[in-house]
Enzyme design. Sequence first.
Site, PDB file in Angstrom:
ATOM      1  N   GLY A 275       0.781  -1.234   0.000  1.00  0.00           N
ATOM      2  CA  GLY A 275       0.000   0.000   0.000  1.00  0.00           C
ATOM      3  C   GLY A 275       0.812   1.282   0.000  1.00  0.00           C
ATOM      4  O   GLY A 275       0.252   2.373   0.123  1.00  0.00           O
ATOM      5  N   GLN A 276       2.136   1.192  -0.153  1.00  0.00           N
ATOM      6  CA  GLN A 276       2.955   2.409  -0.143  1.00  0.00           C
ATOM      7  C   GLN A 276       2.666   3.230  -1.395  1.00  0.00           C
ATOM      8  O   GLN A 276       2.664   2.693  -2.509  1.00  0.00           O
ATOM      9  CB  GLN A 276       4.447   2.031  -0.081  1.00  0.00           C
ATOM     10  CG  GLN A 276       5.360   3.246   0.073  1.00  0.00           C
ATOM     11  CD  GLN A 276       6.817   2.866   0.308  1.00  0.00           C
ATOM     12  OE1 GLN A 276       7.191   1.685   0.276  1.00  0.00           O
ATOM     13  NE2 GLN A 276       7.652   3.876   0.534  1.00  0.00           N
ATOM     14  N   THR A 277       2.412   4.544  -1.205  1.00  0.00           N
ATOM     15  CA  THR A 277       2.136   5.403  -2.363  1.00  0.00           C
ATOM     16  C   THR A 277       3.254   6.405  -2.619  1.00  0.00           C
ATOM     17  O   THR A 277       3.427   6.865  -3.744  1.00  0.00           O
ATOM     18  CB  THR A 277       0.803   6.172  -2.196  1.00  0.00           C
ATOM     19  OG1 THR A 277       0.890   6.949  -0.995  1.00  0.00           O
ATOM     20  CG2 THR A 277      -0.383   5.232  -2.119  1.00  0.00           C
ATOM     21  N   VAL A 278       4.011   6.770  -1.566  1.00  0.00           N
ATOM     22  CA  VAL A 278       5.140   7.681  -1.764  1.00  0.00           C
ATOM     23  C   VAL A 278       6.416   6.874  -1.542  1.00  0.00           C
ATOM     24  O   VAL A 278       6.622   6.282  -0.475  1.00  0.00           O
ATOM     25  CB  VAL A 278       5.084   8.889  -0.798  1.00  0.00           C
ATOM     26  CG1 VAL A 278       6.327   9.757  -0.956  1.00  0.00           C
ATOM     27  CG2 VAL A 278       3.826   9.712  -1.040  1.00  0.00           C
ATOM     28  N   HIS A 282       8.756   6.496   5.030  1.00  0.00           N
ATOM     29  CA  HIS A 282       8.165   7.389   6.043  1.00  0.00           C
ATOM     30  C   HIS A 282       7.468   6.591   7.117  1.00  0.00           C
ATOM     31  O   HIS A 282       6.851   5.560   6.837  1.00  0.00           O
ATOM     32  CB  HIS A 282       7.181   8.378   5.403  1.00  0.00           C
ATOM     33  CG  HIS A 282       6.213   7.747   4.463  1.00  0.00           C
ATOM     34  ND1 HIS A 282       6.551   7.440   3.150  1.00  0.00           N
ATOM     35  CD2 HIS A 282       4.936   7.328   4.632  1.00  0.00           C
ATOM     36  CE1 HIS A 282       5.512   6.878   2.556  1.00  0.00           C
ATOM     37  NE2 HIS A 282       4.516   6.790   3.430  1.00  0.00           N
ATOM     38  N   HIS A 284       4.460   6.516   9.675  1.00  0.00           N
ATOM     39  CA  HIS A 284       3.180   7.142  10.016  1.00  0.00           C
ATOM     40  C   HIS A 284       3.030   7.114  11.535  1.00  0.00           C
ATOM     41  O   HIS A 284       3.211   6.054  12.143  1.00  0.00           O
ATOM     42  CB  HIS A 284       2.010   6.336   9.435  1.00  0.00           C
ATOM     43  CG  HIS A 284       1.889   6.392   7.952  1.00  0.00           C
ATOM     44  ND1 HIS A 284       1.170   7.354   7.303  1.00  0.00           N
ATOM     45  CD2 HIS A 284       2.404   5.585   6.977  1.00  0.00           C
ATOM     46  CE1 HIS A 284       1.223   7.136   5.985  1.00  0.00           C
ATOM     47  NE2 HIS A 284       1.981   6.075   5.762  1.00  0.00           N
TER      48      HIS A 284
HETATM   49  P1  5GP Z   1       1.978   5.838   2.006  1.00  0.00           P
HETATM   50  O1  5GP Z   1       0.687   5.534   1.342  1.00  0.00           O
HETATM   51  O2  5GP Z   1       3.112   5.891   1.033  1.00  0.00           O
HETATM   52  O3  5GP Z   1       2.295   4.981   3.196  1.00  0.00           O
HETATM   53  O4  5GP Z   1       1.811   7.264   2.660  1.00  0.00           O
HETATM   54  C1  5GP Z   1       2.009   8.456   1.978  1.00  0.00           C
HETATM   55  C2  5GP Z   1       1.479   9.528   2.856  1.00  0.00           C
HETATM   56  O5  5GP Z   1       1.961  10.755   2.403  1.00  0.00           O
HETATM   57  C3  5GP Z   1      -0.008   9.602   2.878  1.00  0.00           C
HETATM   58  O6  5GP Z   1      -0.507   9.499   4.206  1.00  0.00           O
HETATM   59  C4  5GP Z   1      -0.304  10.967   2.264  1.00  0.00           C
HETATM   60  O7  5GP Z   1      -1.407  11.562   2.874  1.00  0.00           O
HETATM   61  C5  5GP Z   1       0.950  11.709   2.513  1.00  0.00           C
HETATM   62  N1  5GP Z   1       1.242  12.741   1.525  1.00  0.00           N
HETATM   63  C6  5GP Z   1       1.228  12.586   0.177  1.00  0.00           C
HETATM   64  N2  5GP Z   1       1.577  13.742  -0.416  1.00  0.00           N
HETATM   65  C7  5GP Z   1       1.834  14.631   0.556  1.00  0.00           C
HETATM   66  C8  5GP Z   1       2.256  15.989   0.572  1.00  0.00           C
HETATM   67  O8  5GP Z   1       2.455  16.610  -0.462  1.00  0.00           O
HETATM   68  N3  5GP Z   1       2.392  16.575   1.764  1.00  0.00           N
HETATM   69  C9  5GP Z   1       2.172  15.910   2.937  1.00  0.00           C
HETATM   70  N4  5GP Z   1       2.366  16.582   4.077  1.00  0.00           N
HETATM   71  N5  5GP Z   1       1.794  14.625   2.963  1.00  0.00           N
HETATM   72  C10 5GP Z   1       1.629  13.988   1.793  1.00  0.00           C
END
Ligand code: 5GP
Length: 310
Positions: A275-278, A282, A284
Amino acid sequence: MSHIYQPVMIKKLLLSEGKAHKSEIAQEILSFDSSQVEYYEKVTNNMVGRVLRSHDIVEKEKNHYTLKNYKNLSPKEIEEIIQLCETKIQEYLKKRGMAIWEHRRRNRKPISGSVRYQVLKRAYGRCELCGVSKEEKALEVDHIVPKNLGGEDSINNYQALCFTCNANKRDTDNTDFRELEGYYNTKDTTCIFCNGNFQKIFENNLAFSFLDRYPVTNFHTLIIPKRHCSTFFDLTQAELNAIYGLAQKVKEQIIAKDSSVGGFNIGFNAEEAAGQTVNHCHMHVIPRRKGDVENPIGGIRNVIAGKGQY
Ligand code: 5GP
Ligand code: ZN
């Protein structure tokens, strides 16, 4: 070891007709410090033992050294050789002074007592590599990234290591230091976290925290390494320390700001399948409040819908 100091000192005094120089007492204590003995066992095997063997003066069988031709030496010859060795030792000490022990001084600039204390406290008094307790082996505060590699004098870059692990690290570490320069400055030009202009809440040398832009609960916070890397599994120990340190601060601040917070979900999504999108690692930090969902049981186990209950 501290529990043996007193009996060792009293015994030494009794065996010395009631009076002993502090260095004699110190040497007695030293003889019980296995980590120091181990260090000199290494010196014996790897340095002096090796040289004397190559000159055919000693032989080694398993863990014992034998002086070759000892049996053919007369008592007078033995006495003369001992004298010769003593003269050589004294000559050398006179010439070099204390400089001969310079190699044992690990840090030119010593790590302050209070920082040392914090590192040992964070490690719960155990070696962070092998887990041995400080009662069993002396613990040292080690730079995770060596100083000559640009490693910082910061608590994030320190770890508690026992004497043996520290010595082994030194012996086996053949990293090409030049390649590692700038390692912690690695950025990815296409990464939104490397290039974003975030309002940092907390920051240290290797990581920082900021509010998630699409929070799943109020004060949902992200903690990221400054270096670009994809997942939790790419983090170095120093970065883990840095992120961990910030997580404590983030948690303290959130509960101070919002008394309704009763718990947290802490987590890393690693890879798309999870489920990683970025694609910049990081953490959470998701504050949780009583009643924020109908049934919180399972917490992060609910990543697979419907499987959180058992
Ligand atoms: P992932 O889905 O990769 O675990 O989490 C990515 C997180 O980055 C998500 O919770 C999303 O809300 C957060 N996020 C994505 N783009 C941005 C951004 O431009 N600024 C901030 N502060 N958070 C972001
Ligand atoms: Zn990045």
